[in-house]
Design a protein around this motif. Structure first.
Motif, PDB file in Angstrom:
ATOM      1  N   MET A   1      24.042  55.744  55.237  1.00 25.11           N
ATOM      2  CA  MET A   1      24.899  56.690  54.552  1.00 25.11           C
ATOM      3  C   MET A   1      24.499  56.701  53.085  1.00 25.11           C
ATOM      4  SD  MET A   1      29.047  56.490  54.147  1.00 25.11           S
ATOM      5  CE  MET A   1      29.142  54.741  54.175  1.00 25.11           C
ATOM      6  N   PRO A   2      24.011  57.827  52.575  1.00 22.38           N
ATOM      7  CA  PRO A   2      23.608  57.900  51.169  1.00 22.38           C
ATOM      8  C   PRO A   2      24.816  57.820  50.234  1.00 22.38           C
ATOM      9  CG  PRO A   2      22.827  59.815  52.407  1.00 22.38           C
ATOM     10  CD  PRO A   2      23.711  59.040  53.302  1.00 22.38           C
ATOM     11  N   VAL A   3      24.654  57.102  49.148  1.00 24.80           N
ATOM     12  CA  VAL A   3      25.717  56.979  48.149  1.00 24.80           C
ATOM     13  C   VAL A   3      25.087  57.158  46.774  1.00 24.80           C
ATOM     14  CG1 VAL A   3      27.426  55.445  47.140  1.00 24.80           C
ATOM     15  CG2 VAL A   3      27.060  55.417  49.585  1.00 24.80           C
ATOM     16  N   ARG A   4      25.716  57.950  45.937  1.00 26.43           N
ATOM     17  CA  ARG A   4      25.236  58.110  44.561  1.00 26.43           C
ATOM     18  C   ARG A   4      25.629  56.891  43.760  1.00 26.43           C
ATOM     19  NH1 ARG A   4      27.705  63.984  43.675  1.00 26.43           N
ATOM     20  NH2 ARG A   4      26.472  65.045  45.214  1.00 26.43           N
ATOM     21  N   THR A   5      24.739  56.420  42.937  1.00 27.44           N
ATOM     22  CA  THR A   5      25.065  55.292  42.074  1.00 27.44           C
ATOM     23  C   THR A   5      25.900  55.765  40.901  1.00 27.44           C
ATOM     24  OG1 THR A   5      23.019  55.564  40.852  1.00 27.44           O
ATOM     25  CG2 THR A   5      22.988  54.015  42.697  1.00 27.44           C
ATOM     26  N   GLY A   6      26.766  54.910  40.428  1.00 28.35           N
ATOM     27  CA  GLY A   6      27.583  55.243  39.277  1.00 28.35           C
ATOM     28  C   GLY A   6      28.846  56.006  39.622  1.00 28.35           C
ATOM     29  N   ALA A   7      29.039  56.335  40.888  1.00 29.36           N
ATOM     30  CA  ALA A   7      30.251  57.056  41.287  1.00 29.36           C
ATOM     31  C   ALA A   7      31.398  56.059  41.429  1.00 29.36           C
ATOM     32  CB  ALA A   7      30.030  57.782  42.609  1.00 29.36           C
ATOM     33  N   ALA A   8      32.527  56.388  40.838  1.00 34.11           N
ATOM     34  CA  ALA A   8      33.698  55.525  40.934  1.00 34.11           C
ATOM     35  C   ALA A   8      34.360  55.717  42.293  1.00 34.11           C
ATOM     36  CB  ALA A   8      34.691  55.860  39.823  1.00 34.11           C
ATOM     37  N   PRO A   9      34.565  54.634  43.049  1.00 35.74           N
ATOM     38  CA  PRO A   9      35.203  54.780  44.349  1.00 35.74           C
ATOM     39  C   PRO A   9      36.658  55.215  44.204  1.00 35.74           C
ATOM     40  CG  PRO A   9      34.860  52.463  43.832  1.00 35.74           C
ATOM     41  CD  PRO A   9      34.231  53.262  42.731  1.00 35.74           C
ATOM     42  N   GLU A  10      37.097  56.065  45.100  1.00 39.48           N
ATOM     43  CA  GLU A  10      38.473  56.543  45.108  1.00 39.48           C
ATOM     44  C   GLU A  10      39.112  56.152  46.431  1.00 39.48           C
ATOM     45  OE1 GLU A  10      39.068  60.632  44.284  1.00 39.48           O
ATOM     46  OE2 GLU A  10      37.682  60.650  42.603  1.00 39.48           O
ATOM     47  N   SER A  11      40.428  56.012  46.437  1.00 42.64           N
ATOM     48  CA  SER A  11      41.112  55.698  47.677  1.00 42.64           C
ATOM     49  C   SER A  11      41.263  56.940  48.548  1.00 42.64           C
ATOM     50  CB  SER A  11      42.472  55.070  47.391  1.00 42.64           C
ATOM     51  OG  SER A  11      43.264  55.965  46.638  1.00 42.64           O
ATOM     52  N   VAL A  12      41.320  58.111  47.940  1.00 41.69           N
ATOM     53  CA  VAL A  12      41.408  59.368  48.681  1.00 41.69           C
ATOM     54  C   VAL A  12      40.065  60.082  48.579  1.00 41.69           C
ATOM     55  CG1 VAL A  12      42.541  61.601  48.818  1.00 41.69           C
ATOM     56  CG2 VAL A  12      43.871  59.583  48.208  1.00 41.69           C
ATOM     57  N   HIS A  13      39.528  60.435  49.726  1.00 35.73           N
ATOM     58  CA  HIS A  13      38.244  61.130  49.752  1.00 35.73           C
ATOM     59  C   HIS A  13      38.493  62.627  49.763  1.00 35.73           C
ATOM     60  CE1 HIS A  13      35.642  57.611  50.618  1.00 35.73           C
ATOM     61  NE2 HIS A  13      36.823  57.113  50.921  1.00 35.73           N
ATOM     62  N   ARG A  14      37.855  63.330  48.845  1.00 41.46           N
ATOM     63  CA  ARG A  14      37.958  64.788  48.771  1.00 41.46           C
ATOM     64  C   ARG A  14      36.578  65.359  49.085  1.00 41.46           C
ATOM     65  NH1 ARG A  14      42.828  64.800  46.774  1.00 41.46           N
ATOM     66  NH2 ARG A  14      43.448  63.616  44.973  1.00 41.46           N
ATOM     67  N   VAL A  15      36.476  65.952  50.268  1.00 44.76           N
ATOM     68  CA  VAL A  15      35.202  66.480  50.743  1.00 44.76           C
ATOM     69  C   VAL A  15      35.157  67.987  50.502  1.00 44.76           C
ATOM     70  CG1 VAL A  15      33.725  66.765  52.760  1.00 44.76           C
ATOM     71  CG2 VAL A  15      35.027  64.674  52.480  1.00 44.76           C
ATOM     72  N   THR A  16      34.018  68.455  50.009  1.00 46.06           N
ATOM     73  CA  THR A  16      33.812  69.892  49.820  1.00 46.06           C
ATOM     74  C   THR A  16      32.517  70.306  50.504  1.00 46.06           C
ATOM     75  OG1 THR A  16      32.653  69.551  47.726  1.00 46.06           O
ATOM     76  CG2 THR A  16      35.017  69.946  47.599  1.00 46.06           C
ATOM     77  N   ILE A  17      32.492  71.555  50.908  1.00 45.55           N
ATOM     78  CA  ILE A  17      31.283  72.155  51.481  1.00 45.55           C
ATOM     79  C   ILE A  17      30.815  73.203  50.475  1.00 45.55           C
ATOM     80  CG2 ILE A  17      30.289  73.426  53.418  1.00 45.55           C
ATOM     81  CD1 ILE A  17      31.461  70.702  54.238  1.00 45.55           C
ATOM     82  N   GLU A  18      29.585  73.062  50.049  1.00 45.59           N
ATOM     83  CA  GLU A  18      29.035  73.960  49.039  1.00 45.59           C
ATOM     84  C   GLU A  18      27.835  74.692  49.626  1.00 45.59           C
ATOM     85  OE1 GLU A  18      26.754  73.462  44.783  1.00 45.59           O
ATOM     86  OE2 GLU A  18      28.211  71.941  45.374  1.00 45.59           O
ATOM     87  N   GLU A  19      27.752  75.975  49.359  1.00 48.02           N
ATOM     88  CA  GLU A  19      26.613  76.771  49.822  1.00 48.02           C
ATOM     89  C   GLU A  19      25.655  77.020  48.666  1.00 48.02           C
ATOM     90  OE1 GLU A  19      27.398  80.245  52.159  1.00 48.02           O
ATOM     91  OE2 GLU A  19      29.259  79.373  52.938  1.00 48.02           O
ATOM     92  N   ARG A  20      24.381  76.756  48.927  1.00 53.21           N
ATOM     93  CA  ARG A  20      23.319  77.057  47.962  1.00 53.21           C
ATOM     94  C   ARG A  20      22.210  77.772  48.723  1.00 53.21           C
ATOM     95  NH1 ARG A  20      22.404  71.240  45.649  1.00 53.21           N
ATOM     96  NH2 ARG A  20      24.530  70.622  46.062  1.00 53.21           N
ATOM     97  N   GLY A  21      22.120  79.059  48.481  1.00 56.37           N
ATOM     98  CA  GLY A  21      21.140  79.849  49.235  1.00 56.37           C
ATOM     99  C   GLY A  21      21.519  79.870  50.706  1.00 56.37           C
ATOM    100  N   SER A  22      20.564  79.532  51.564  1.00 60.27           N
ATOM    101  CA  SER A  22      20.843  79.535  52.999  1.00 60.27           C
ATOM    102  C   SER A  22      21.235  78.150  53.518  1.00 60.27           C
ATOM    103  CB  SER A  22      19.621  80.046  53.768  1.00 60.27           C
ATOM    104  OG  SER A  22      18.503  79.229  53.500  1.00 60.27           O
ATOM    105  N   PHE A  23      21.542  77.224  52.614  1.00 56.47           N
ATOM    106  CA  PHE A  23      21.912  75.861  53.016  1.00 56.47           C
ATOM    107  C   PHE A  23      23.334  75.523  52.597  1.00 56.47           C
ATOM    108  CE2 PHE A  23      17.355  75.740  53.025  1.00 56.47           C
ATOM    109  CZ  PHE A  23      17.055  74.948  54.128  1.00 56.47           C
ATOM    110  N   CYS A  24      23.976  74.669  53.376  1.00 53.52           N
ATOM    111  CA  CYS A  24      25.309  74.135  53.079  1.00 53.52           C
ATOM    112  C   CYS A  24      25.185  72.637  52.877  1.00 53.52           C
ATOM    113  CB  CYS A  24      26.265  74.386  54.240  1.00 53.52           C
ATOM    114  SG  CYS A  24      26.677  76.095  54.470  1.00 53.52           S
TER     115      CYS A  24
END
Length: 61
Positions: free
Chosen positions: A1-24
Protein backbone atom coordinates in the motif's frame (compact mmCIF):
# COMPACT_ATOMS: atom_id res chain seq x y z
CA UNK A 1 0.00 0.00 0.00
CA UNK A 2 1.69 3.24 -1.11
CA UNK A 3 1.92 5.98 1.51
CA UNK A 4 3.15 9.54 1.03
CA UNK A 5 5.86 10.57 3.43
CA UNK A 6 5.22 13.55 5.64
CA UNK A 7 1.46 13.04 5.70
CA UNK A 8 -0.05 13.43 9.15
CA UNK A 9 -2.16 10.40 10.06
CA UNK A 10 -5.82 11.11 10.78
CA UNK A 11 -8.34 9.01 12.66
CA UNK A 12 -10.98 9.68 9.99
CA UNK A 13 -10.10 8.80 6.43
CA UNK A 14 -11.49 11.11 3.75
CA UNK A 15 -11.24 9.49 0.34
CA UNK A 16 -11.72 11.42 -2.90
CA UNK A 17 -11.82 10.35 -6.52
CA UNK A 18 -10.16 12.80 -8.87
CA UNK A 19 -10.27 12.76 -12.66
CA UNK A 20 -7.26 13.86 -14.69
CA UNK A 21 -7.75 13.43 -18.40
CA UNK A 22 -8.93 9.89 -19.06
CA UNK A 23 -7.70 8.59 -15.68
CA UNK A 24 -9.24 8.52 -12.19
CA UNK A 25 -7.21 8.54 -8.99
CA UNK A 26 -8.37 7.61 -5.50
CA UNK A 27 -6.58 9.51 -2.71
CA UNK A 28 -7.07 9.65 1.05
CA UNK A 29 -6.40 12.28 3.70
CA UNK A 30 -4.02 9.81 5.41
CA UNK A 31 -1.65 9.95 2.43
CA UNK A 32 -2.74 6.69 0.79
CA UNK A 33 -3.33 6.76 -2.96
CA UNK A 34 -4.22 4.27 -5.65
CA UNK A 35 -2.78 4.04 -9.15
CA UNK A 36 -4.50 5.85 -11.99
CA UNK A 37 -7.38 3.88 -13.48
CA UNK A 38 -9.36 4.33 -16.68
CA UNK A 39 -12.40 2.95 -14.86
CA UNK A 40 -14.18 5.21 -12.35
CA UNK A 41 -15.76 2.09 -10.90
CA UNK A 42 -12.35 0.54 -10.23
CA UNK A 43 -11.13 3.75 -8.55
CA UNK A 44 -14.19 3.69 -6.29
CA UNK A 45 -13.48 0.04 -5.48
CA UNK A 46 -9.85 0.89 -4.61
CA UNK A 47 -11.13 3.58 -2.24
CA UNK A 48 -13.68 1.23 -0.66
CA UNK A 49 -11.03 -1.44 -0.12
CA UNK A 50 -8.78 1.12 1.58
CA UNK A 51 -11.56 2.22 3.93
CA UNK A 52 -12.40 -1.40 4.74
CA UNK A 53 -8.74 -2.14 5.55
CA UNK A 54 -8.72 0.84 7.91
CA UNK A 55 -11.86 -0.42 9.65
CA UNK A 56 -14.13 2.38 8.49
CA UNK A 57 -17.62 2.13 7.09
CA UNK A 58 -17.80 2.28 3.33
CA UNK A 59 -20.39 4.82 2.15
CA UNK A 60 -23.23 3.52 -0.02
CA UNK A 61 -23.39 4.83 -3.53
Amino acid sequence: MPVRTGAAPESVHRVTIEERGSFCFATCSCGWFAPGRRSRDRSRRDASEHLAQEGQDVPEG
